[in-house]
Structure formats: C-alpha cells, structure tokens
Design a protein around this motif. Structure first.
Motif, PDB file in Angstrom:
ATOM      1  N   TRP A 197     -14.300   6.317  10.444  1.00  0.00           N
ATOM      2  CA  TRP A 197     -13.522   5.179   9.940  1.00  0.00           C
ATOM      3  C   TRP A 197     -12.714   5.684   8.773  1.00  0.00           C
ATOM      4  N   GLN A 198     -11.680   4.959   8.393  1.00  0.00           N
ATOM      5  CA  GLN A 198     -10.985   5.303   7.161  1.00  0.00           C
ATOM      6  C   GLN A 198     -10.426   4.051   6.504  1.00  0.00           C
ATOM      7  N   GLN A 199     -10.333   4.132   5.190  1.00  0.00           N
ATOM      8  CA  GLN A 199      -9.850   3.006   4.415  1.00  0.00           C
ATOM      9  C   GLN A 199      -8.332   2.869   4.581  1.00  0.00           C
ATOM     10  N   GLN A 200      -7.810   1.701   4.208  1.00  0.00           N
ATOM     11  CA  GLN A 200      -6.363   1.458   4.286  1.00  0.00           C
ATOM     12  C   GLN A 200      -5.917   0.861   2.968  1.00  0.00           C
ATOM     13  N   ALA A 201      -4.850   1.425   2.379  1.00  0.00           N
ATOM     14  CA  ALA A 201      -4.301   0.884   1.126  1.00  0.00           C
ATOM     15  C   ALA A 201      -2.794   0.756   1.261  1.00  0.00           C
ATOM     16  N   ASP A 202      -2.311  -0.469   1.345  1.00  0.00           N
ATOM     17  CA  ASP A 202      -0.872  -0.713   1.459  1.00  0.00           C
ATOM     18  C   ASP A 202      -0.314  -1.056   0.081  1.00  0.00           C
ATOM     19  N   TYR A 203       0.646  -0.253  -0.365  1.00  0.00           N
ATOM     20  CA  TYR A 203       1.196  -0.384  -1.721  1.00  0.00           C
ATOM     21  C   TYR A 203       2.533  -1.116  -1.709  1.00  0.00           C
ATOM     22  N   THR A 204       2.689  -2.048  -2.653  1.00  0.00           N
ATOM     23  CA  THR A 204       4.008  -2.574  -2.963  1.00  0.00           C
ATOM     24  C   THR A 204       4.213  -2.335  -4.452  1.00  0.00           C
ATOM     25  N   MET A 205       5.288  -1.639  -4.812  1.00  0.00           N
ATOM     26  CA  MET A 205       5.495  -1.321  -6.227  1.00  0.00           C
ATOM     27  C   MET A 205       6.932  -1.612  -6.636  1.00  0.00           C
ATOM     28  N   ALA A 206       7.081  -2.058  -7.871  1.00  0.00           N
ATOM     29  CA  ALA A 206       8.408  -2.211  -8.479  1.00  0.00           C
ATOM     30  C   ALA A 206       8.372  -1.460  -9.809  1.00  0.00           C
ATOM     31  N   ILE A 207       9.262  -0.478  -9.933  1.00  0.00           N
ATOM     32  CA  ILE A 207       9.252   0.415 -11.087  1.00  0.00           C
ATOM     33  C   ILE A 207      10.569   0.276 -11.833  1.00  0.00           C
ATOM     34  N   ASP A 208      10.478   0.253 -13.146  1.00  0.00           N
ATOM     35  CA  ASP A 208      11.685   0.208 -13.971  1.00  0.00           C
ATOM     36  C   ASP A 208      11.673   1.430 -14.882  1.00  0.00           C
ATOM     37  N   MET A 209      12.597   2.347 -14.634  1.00  0.00           N
ATOM     38  CA  MET A 209      12.582   3.623 -15.362  1.00  0.00           C
ATOM     39  C   MET A 209      13.629   3.628 -16.466  1.00  0.00           C
ATOM     40  N   ASP A 210      13.199   3.978 -17.681  1.00  0.00           N
ATOM     41  CA  ASP A 210      14.132   4.151 -18.787  1.00  0.00           C
ATOM     42  C   ASP A 210      14.398   5.648 -18.935  1.00  0.00           C
ATOM     43  N   VAL A 211      15.600   6.062 -18.570  1.00  0.00           N
ATOM     44  CA  VAL A 211      15.900   7.498 -18.528  1.00  0.00           C
ATOM     45  C   VAL A 211      16.063   8.105 -19.928  1.00  0.00           C
ATOM     46  N   ASN A 212      16.117   7.253 -20.953  1.00  0.00           N
ATOM     47  CA  ASN A 212      16.269   7.786 -22.315  1.00  0.00           C
ATOM     48  C   ASN A 212      14.922   8.033 -22.986  1.00  0.00           C
ATOM     49  N   THR A 213      13.972   7.144 -22.753  1.00  0.00           N
ATOM     50  CA  THR A 213      12.653   7.320 -23.382  1.00  0.00           C
ATOM     51  C   THR A 213      11.655   7.994 -22.438  1.00  0.00           C
ATOM     52  N   GLN A 243      10.056   6.552 -20.283  1.00  0.00           N
ATOM     53  CA  GLN A 243       8.961   5.617 -20.030  1.00  0.00           C
ATOM     54  C   GLN A 243       9.347   4.690 -18.881  1.00  0.00           C
ATOM     55  N   PHE A 244       8.351   4.234 -18.175  1.00  0.00           N
ATOM     56  CA  PHE A 244       8.615   3.304 -17.085  1.00  0.00           C
ATOM     57  C   PHE A 244       7.545   2.228 -17.048  1.00  0.00           C
ATOM     58  N   THR A 245       7.955   1.056 -16.593  1.00  0.00           N
ATOM     59  CA  THR A 245       6.979  -0.001 -16.392  1.00  0.00           C
ATOM     60  C   THR A 245       6.815  -0.186 -14.890  1.00  0.00           C
ATOM     61  N   GLY A 246       5.649  -0.602 -14.490  1.00  0.00           N
ATOM     62  CA  GLY A 246       5.407  -0.767 -13.067  1.00  0.00           C
ATOM     63  C   GLY A 246       4.567  -1.986 -12.762  1.00  0.00           C
ATOM     64  N   LYS A 247       4.875  -2.574 -11.611  1.00  0.00           N
ATOM     65  CA  LYS A 247       4.030  -3.627 -11.049  1.00  0.00           C
ATOM     66  C   LYS A 247       3.561  -3.099  -9.712  1.00  0.00           C
ATOM     67  N   GLN A 248       2.265  -3.206  -9.494  1.00  0.00           N
ATOM     68  CA  GLN A 248       1.728  -2.629  -8.268  1.00  0.00           C
ATOM     69  C   GLN A 248       0.776  -3.608  -7.588  1.00  0.00           C
ATOM     70  N   ASN A 249       0.993  -3.799  -6.308  1.00  0.00           N
ATOM     71  CA  ASN A 249       0.026  -4.548  -5.510  1.00  0.00           C
ATOM     72  C   ASN A 249      -0.529  -3.613  -4.444  1.00  0.00           C
ATOM     73  N   ILE A 250      -1.838  -3.561  -4.352  1.00  0.00           N
ATOM     74  CA  ILE A 250      -2.453  -2.802  -3.258  1.00  0.00           C
ATOM     75  C   ILE A 250      -3.264  -3.759  -2.408  1.00  0.00           C
ATOM     76  N   GLU A 251      -2.892  -3.842  -1.141  1.00  0.00           N
ATOM     77  CA  GLU A 251      -3.705  -4.596  -0.194  1.00  0.00           C
ATOM     78  C   GLU A 251      -4.691  -3.594   0.397  1.00  0.00           C
ATOM     79  N   TYR A 252      -5.942  -3.744   0.021  1.00  0.00           N
ATOM     80  CA  TYR A 252      -6.948  -2.725   0.328  1.00  0.00           C
ATOM     81  C   TYR A 252      -7.920  -3.243   1.373  1.00  0.00           C
ATOM     82  N   THR A 253      -8.037  -2.513   2.474  1.00  0.00           N
ATOM     83  CA  THR A 253      -8.972  -2.914   3.524  1.00  0.00           C
ATOM     84  C   THR A 253     -10.142  -1.940   3.562  1.00  0.00           C
TER      85      THR A 253
END
Ligand SMILES: [Zn+2]
Length: 625
Positions: free
Chosen positions: A35-51, A53-63
């Motif tokens: 058997w194997q696990q399943q992880a479906d990712y939805t991510m929204a990333i905002d990258m600041d190219v000067n610093t 640094q990036f912020t992220g929102k992540q959803n993982i639908e994990y089975t």
C-alpha cells in the motif's frame, strides 16, 4: 526528546494487542500487502525577490492507505538545515572529507582547514521555514519543530483508510546557495527552489521516514500538485509540472502572439503536476527558454542564462537534440516517460534530479553538459518513477542511474567502449580494497567518509546491476529492468523487488546475491590455482559466491569458453559457452578437464564480475624456448 513515555506505552499496548489478535486469527490485513499513502498538495506562494522571503498557503489532502491508525505525522522543513548549528552544519564540521561546495578551505590543498559555510551565515542569509498556522480538518493543531523536522501529535488519530485535510500557512527564507537550493548560485541564478516547501514525510510498509536533512537525498509521498507562484514579472520560472496559464505568462511557454499579459508588477504562475512526489522550481530574470518536442514523447524545456560565455551558449543549443535522444533511450530501455514535459534548468550547484526537471550548473564543456543531463534525466526512472527510499537504498538511486546513463552516453555519443561500466568497476574495487567500505545497507548519511558513500552508491550500485547481467545473462537483465519498471512504476520498490524481478525473469535463485553484495562487504576473489595439461583448478578465495565465465586458450592456439554454474542458483544462464558441472560454494577449489592441452586460462574475460583481486584471474603456462 520527542518520544514521550505515554506514546511509547501506547505503542507497546498496540503491539501486544495485535499479537493477541494474531493468536486468535483475527488479523484484518496481510502484513505483506503493498500500500502507499497519498498526499495531494495545493499551494499558493508569494515570493519577494528583494528579501528572498516568501509566504505560503498549503493544503494537503492526505489519504491514509496504510492499515494503521496514525497518531502522529511528520513534515520536513528542509530549509532549516541552512542555519549555524544545524545537524547539516555539525556534520560538515566533523566529517573528514566535507563536500567542497559547502566549506571554505582556509588552509592549503595539502593541509586543508575547512570552515563550514553554514556556520558563517547571517540572519538574513540563512534558510528557514516558519509555520504560522496549522490545522487538521479546520481544527488548530500543536506541533514541535526539531531542526528540519516538524512533529505533529494528533489528538484524534487518522484512521486507516481515512482522508484528512492539513492546512498550513508559513513564511520561508531562501538561504544563500550552500547545497542544492538557494539564492544567487555561483553562476548567478537568482532562485534554485528545491526541497523548499513544508513536505509531509512518508509513512510506508517500513514505518515513518522523518529523516533529518543532514546531507543526502529524499523520499516523498506520491500525490498530485497544484501550485501557484506569484513573483516579480521580470522573472522566468522553470520546474515541475505543466503550466496552466501560459497565455498570461508567455516567456516561451506559448507563441508570443497568443499571450495576453496582465497588468501589474507580478505574474502568478500556475503549475499542475500529476502523480509526483516532489515539486521544484527555479527562477531568473535572464533565462533563455528553448523548447524541443520529443516525437511521441514530452516537450523538453531548456532554461539557461543569456550571460553564459558564447561557447557555453552553443553547448546548450547543441545538447538539445541529444536530450531528445536520451529521453528516447531511457523510454525504450526502461519504460515510457509518462509526463508531458521535462525541463533542463540552469541552477543549483552541480546536477540534481527532481520531478519532471533537473537543476544543473551551466558552464560546462559539451561532453560534461550532455553527461550531467543524461545522469539527471536517468534519475527520472531511478528514483523518481521507481521511488526507492534514497536514504536507505542510495545504491538503487545513484547506482542504477549511473548504470543506465553510462550505457545511454556510450550509445548516443558513439563512445563504443568495450566495457562502458569499467570506471564503476574500478571505483568499487578500489573501495573494497581500501578498508573504508561499509555495506550498501548503510543509511546514506552515515558513511564514515563522503568518498566511501560515493563509491558505494554510484560505483558499487552500478556494478550491482551490471553484474546481475553477468549472473543471469544480458537479455534477462534487459527484460528484468523493463519488468521492474512495469511492476513498480509510481511505487516505492525495495531491494528485494529488483532481485525478485530478476528471479521471475530468469528462473534462477538469486537471494544470495542481494545478501552478499547488497548487505555485506564480502568480496569476490576467484583465482586460477593451477593448470596441468588439460586439467584446470580454480580457487575461491573471497567469501562471496559467483558463477564463473572463463576462457581457455589451448596449446594449439584455439580457444574455448566455459561456464561453471553456481550450485545455489539452481540453474544456468543462457550461454553459448561449454557448460561444466556446477560448483557448490563451500568447496574452496574446483577442477575440470578440457579436451586439449591448455596454454592459458582467464576468468571473466569481459570484466563483468567485480573480482577485487583481478591479477590472479589469469594463468599462463610458460612457453618453452
Ligand atoms: Zn545521481
């Protein structure tokens, strides 16, 4: 310490109760079922190219497809490795032969004094992932962070068969380029974004694999990725997945006349990647982006910097049709490449394989550029699609890749070497005779020295598969590789899986091969002990058993090839050689007779058996003057 006493107690209770169930014949599942696990990712990333640094929102639908209820999950926060005092830093400071890219040599070449580059990183140069919010099915969860690993104890376990939602918000900082990932690599690529997001650790039939990031490679959960990256409009991105909104982006992903660019200072790039276990990207303002279609295959993308010296720019053009040939070679000899695109991207610090892409350094000779692309592309099969745990079975990753990419290079570059793998054999034999060898079962991070890791994973691993061909025959090896792909693509094969596949294809018994070559440092040393007229005596000096290919030259100048089967294989390979009686391992010597007087004998004339003392493989009767 993270293993709280109550957790241990709970584990013990669970263990004993399943014991009791077993005695009462109430087991609900077979323990050997895959058997194997399943992880479906939805991510929204905002990258600041000067610093950086990036912020992220992540959803993982994990089975949870495992038969176990999970009380705990783990995430990897790889970027935390790039901080003074991290385990990666500590390892750099204590290993005798640190990776040259990760240290500064304050001494001389002869008397090096290494300084860890990580130890010198300032606060605005380190890497980090800071979790700002974390929820399971909408409910806030507590977590603990230990270096590069986040530990989450669950109040309510994730039941066997259950699907849950993890939601995370995080802030990341891209470290100075030290290893694999980072900002402004030595060739000036702005962002090499590998192992950059909070990544759920894999739970498989062997339990959790929440390895800390110390140096070596990765293992992940299969799943689908949907990733949106918002970044300054001047930046061009390459990486994993298929770009969904090429018409709003352009930059070579679609013909320019079809592009309807949006206003504003940023672009949001939307990528979708089906059935992968990682997501990587790189970005730079100065990428040239070329594409080339593989007939009946994926679209190839090449992203490299326009400021490369002219000679290198030409190499990047010249290697594109060669990459098509490589893609065709691997698809034909292993199994069809299943995705719609593959990207070769200038970035990183050498060559490193990722999902549908690789990051390689760009200032290379033509041969080196094609060679590194061949190696990294071959990794798409060995470890990406055939996703072995690279930490535990590094040789199935680097070794099998080295094997197939060396053969591919030999063909497409027309090298026509007698034994293309000869360097792998030499590398392994040097290691075996050095006293530094550790068994291939060693965890990739726990080799005493880096050079022993490399010789084991790359050289001995390549020899493992090449020598399997010596044992079962070339055609059987080819069939084994294809069947291994068909049976284990998109899964997590283990060492026994390649050996069992070879057994199924060849009908021969091979468990001894995995045991001796894959789990011990036993070595192969066979010798020609004596030759008297038409009587040849061989000797087994090393502990490891092997069947013997041998070539005899008679006094009259004619030659004959012989094959001496190994009794424990319970059969023979396909061969045109004269087959003699089998040799049972425990007997240290073996004598056979030939039809004519013998002049000389050579064990394994093709050099496909990794005999660590090859000098005694040849025996010649001195000719009378
Ligand atoms: Zn590799």
């Amino acid at each position: 310490m993270i293993y709280k006493f109550s957790t241990l107690l709970l584990l013990c209770v669970t263990f004993f109760s399943s014991e009791i169930n077993a005695q009462n014949n109430t087991i609900e599942y077979k323990t050997d079922q895959y058997w194997q696990q399943q992880a479906d990712y939805t991510m929204a990333i905002d990258m600041d190219v000067n610093t950086y640094q990036f912020t992220g929102k992540q959803n993982i639908e994990y089975t949870n497809n495992s038969p176990d209820d999970l009380n705990r999950v783990y995430y990897h926060l790889f970027f935390n490795a790039f901080q003074p005092g991290s385990e990666m830093d500590a390892r750099l400071q204590s290993i005798k032969d640190p990776d040259g890219r990760m240290v500064t040599n304050l001494g001389t070449k002869e008397n090096p004094i290494y300084e860890s580059r990580i130890s010198k990183l300032k606060d605005d140069e380190i890497g980090f992932i800071k979790v700002s919010s974390f929820k399971l099915n909408g409910k806030k969860l507590n977590y603990e962070i230990e270096g590069t690993v986040m530990i989450v104890d669950l109040e309510t376990p994730i039941k066997a068969g259950e699907t849950v939602d993890f939601d995370m918000k995080f802030v990341g900082q891209v470290p100075e380029q030290i290893r694999r990932s980072g900002r402004n690599n030595k060739e000036g690529v702005a962002l090499s974004m590998t192992q950059w997001y909070p990544k759920l650790a894999e739970y498989d039939t062997e339990g959790w694999h929440a390895d800390p990031y110390i140096g070596r490679e990765f293992y992940g959960v299969w799943g689908n990725f949907d990733v949106k990256i918002t970044i300054d409009k001047d930046y061009i991105i390459g990486g994993t997945g298929n770009l969904q909104n090429a018409d709003k982006i352009g930059y070579g992903y679609i013909s320019e006349e079809k592009v309807k660019k949006k206003r504003g200072k940023t672009n949001t790039w939307h990528f979708v990647a089906p059935n992968v276990h990682d997501f990587t990207w790189a970005a730079d303002k100065d990428y040239i982006h070329d594409t080339m279609q593989v007939p009946n295959g994926p679209m190839l993308h090449f992203l490299y910097k326009k400021d490369l010296p002219q000679e290198n720019l030409e190499n990047w053009k010249k290697m594109q049709p060669k990459t098509v040939e490589l893609m065709q070679y691997f698809s034909e000899h292993i199994g069809k490449y299943p995705y719609d695109q593959y990207s070769v991207i200038q970035g990183g610090d050498g060559g490193m394989e990722y999902a549908m892409s690789t990051l390689i350094t760009g200032k290379r000779s033509y041969g080196s550029l094609v060679g590194v692309t061949a190696h990294e592309l071959a990794h798409t099969w060995f470890q990406f699609l055939l996703a072995t745990n690279e930490s535990k079975h590094e040789w199935m990753d680097e070794g099998f890749t080295s094997y197939i990419s060396t053969l591919a290079m030999d063909e497409i570059m027309d090298y026509k070497k007698e034994n293309p793998l000869s360097r792998s054999y030499a590398g392994y034999i040097r290691l075996a005779n050095s006293g530094n060898e550790q068994p291939l079962t060693t965890h990739a991070d726990r080799y005493a020295i880096n050079s022993a890791y490399s010789a084991s994973a790359y050289s001995k691993g390549a020899v493992f598969i090449s020598q399997l061909g010596y044992i079962i025959g070339d055609e059987n090896l080819k069939a084994t590789i294809k069947k291994y792909y068909n049976d284990f693509v998109f899964k997590h094969p283990k060492p026994m899986d390649i050996v069992r596949t070879a057994e199924r294809v060849s009908g021969l018994e091979l468990d001894w091969y995995l045991i001796d070559f894959g789990q011990t440092t036993n070595t192969i040393d066979y010798a020609v002990k004596s030759v008297e007229d038409n009587k040849v005596t061989l000797e087994r000096i090393g502990l490891m058993p092997m069947p013997i290919d041998l070539s005899v030259t008679y006094v009259d100048g004619s030659t004959e090839d012989f094959y001496i089967p190994l009794r424990m294989m319970r059969g023979t390979k396909q061969t045109s050689s004269t087959i003699k009686n089998d040799w049972a391992w425990a007997y240290p010597t073996y004598t056979f007779e030939t039809s004519k007087a013998v002049q000389s004998v050579q064990i394994d004339p093709r050099g496909l058996m990794a005999d660590v003392k090859p000098d005694n493989n040849v025996y010649s009767i001195a000719k009378e003057d």
